[in-house]
Design a protein around this motif. Structure first.
Motif, PDB file in Angstrom:
ATOM      1  N   GLY A 117       1.007   5.240   2.226  1.00 29.28           N
ATOM      2  CA  GLY A 117       0.879   3.788   2.088  1.00 29.28           C
ATOM      3  C   GLY A 117       0.470   3.382   0.692  1.00 29.28           C
ATOM      4  N   GLU A 118      -0.441   4.136   0.108  1.00 30.09           N
ATOM      5  CA  GLU A 118      -0.899   3.860  -1.259  1.00 30.09           C
ATOM      6  C   GLU A 118       0.231   4.093  -2.259  1.00 30.09           C
ATOM      7  OE1 GLU A 118      -4.114   2.850  -3.956  1.00 30.09           O
ATOM      8  OE2 GLU A 118      -3.667   2.490  -1.851  1.00 30.09           O
ATOM      9  N   TYR A 119       0.990   5.188  -2.083  1.00 28.30           N
ATOM     10  CA  TYR A 119       2.134   5.481  -2.941  1.00 28.30           C
ATOM     11  C   TYR A 119       3.148   4.330  -2.890  1.00 28.30           C
ATOM     12  CZ  TYR A 119       6.630   7.445  -4.334  1.00 28.30           C
ATOM     13  OH  TYR A 119       7.855   7.638  -4.919  1.00 28.30           O
ATOM     14  N   GLU A 120       3.462   3.876  -1.675  1.00 29.50           N
ATOM     15  CA  GLU A 120       4.442   2.800  -1.509  1.00 29.50           C
ATOM     16  C   GLU A 120       3.956   1.508  -2.169  1.00 29.50           C
ATOM     17  OE1 GLU A 120       6.229   4.437   2.745  1.00 29.50           O
ATOM     18  OE2 GLU A 120       4.695   2.880   2.740  1.00 29.50           O
ATOM     19  N   ARG A 121       2.691   1.190  -2.002  1.00 25.71           N
ATOM     20  CA  ARG A 121       2.134  -0.025  -2.599  1.00 25.71           C
ATOM     21  C   ARG A 121       2.188   0.033  -4.127  1.00 25.71           C
ATOM     22  NH1 ARG A 121      -2.279  -1.568  -4.950  1.00 25.71           N
ATOM     23  NH2 ARG A 121      -3.393   0.392  -4.610  1.00 25.71           N
ATOM     24  N   ILE A 122       1.790   1.165  -4.693  1.00 23.77           N
ATOM     25  CA  ILE A 122       1.762   1.308  -6.151  1.00 23.77           C
ATOM     26  C   ILE A 122       3.178   1.269  -6.734  1.00 23.77           C
ATOM     27  CG2 ILE A 122       1.256   2.949  -8.009  1.00 23.77           C
ATOM     28  CD1 ILE A 122      -1.256   3.742  -6.349  1.00 23.77           C
ATOM     29  N   LEU A 123       4.117   1.960  -6.095  1.00 25.45           N
ATOM     30  CA  LEU A 123       5.501   1.945  -6.598  1.00 25.45           C
ATOM     31  C   LEU A 123       6.101   0.550  -6.496  1.00 25.45           C
ATOM     32  CD1 LEU A 123       7.984   3.222  -7.794  1.00 25.45           C
ATOM     33  CD2 LEU A 123       8.566   4.120  -5.521  1.00 25.45           C
TER      34      LEU A 123
END
Length: 158
Positions: free
Chosen positions: A138-144
């Motif tokens: 979820g954090e990866y998706e938000r940052i990207l």
């Protein structure tokens, strides 16, 4: 300065809408590995509104000797850097001479916005595959997504 083109960070779901020969970096989860063809099928259920996760064939023949059985295991999350190819016109795996000639396309320090095209079936010729490790998805998706929004605003304002 001649060197490798920079890859563009994208979501797996964005791959079909990018131009052939675009160098990309994306994250995917191994759904299947075909030993006979050297192809991985990677998927990523983003955005979550879809019923079926997007998936893509990744030809790993050029990097197979560098991969471990752990990386080929179903459920492993992998980072892939490679080139988009049309699925209907298969190309052979990269050789080192092809990589060298494809890298002579200009300065590597200048990143440009990806060229969008009509979505179509694609596959990826991998030049580098490495494990994502313990990833907070979820954090990866938000940052990207945030990074893509910033890049898009910069293209419109610049």
């Amino acid at each position: 300065m001649n060197g490798p083109r920079a890859s563009i960070r994208v979501f797996l779901c964005d791959l079909p809408a990018l131009a052939t020969d675009t160098k990309v970096r994306f994250l995917g989860c191994v759904r299947q590995y075909d030993v006979n063809t050297g192809n991985l099928i990677l998927e990523h259920n983003y955005p979550r509104s879809k019923k079926e996760p997007d998936s893509v064939y990744v030809d790993v023949n050029a990097v197979l000797e560098d991969l471990t059985s752990e990386q080929l295991r179903v459920g492993a999350w992998l980072n892939v850097i490679g080139y988009i190819r049309d699925l209907n016109t298969p190309t052979p795996s990269f050789s080192s001479s092809q990589l060298s000639s494809s890298q002579a396309n200009g300065p590597s320090e200048i990143a440009t916005a990806p060229v969008k095209v009509t979505p179509r079936p694609v596959h990826i010729d991998a030049v580098l595959v490495f494990p994502a490790g313990a990833i907070a998805l979820g954090e990866y998706e938000r940052i990207l997504r945030n990074a893509q929004d910033v890049e898009q605003r910069m293209c419109f304002s610049g």
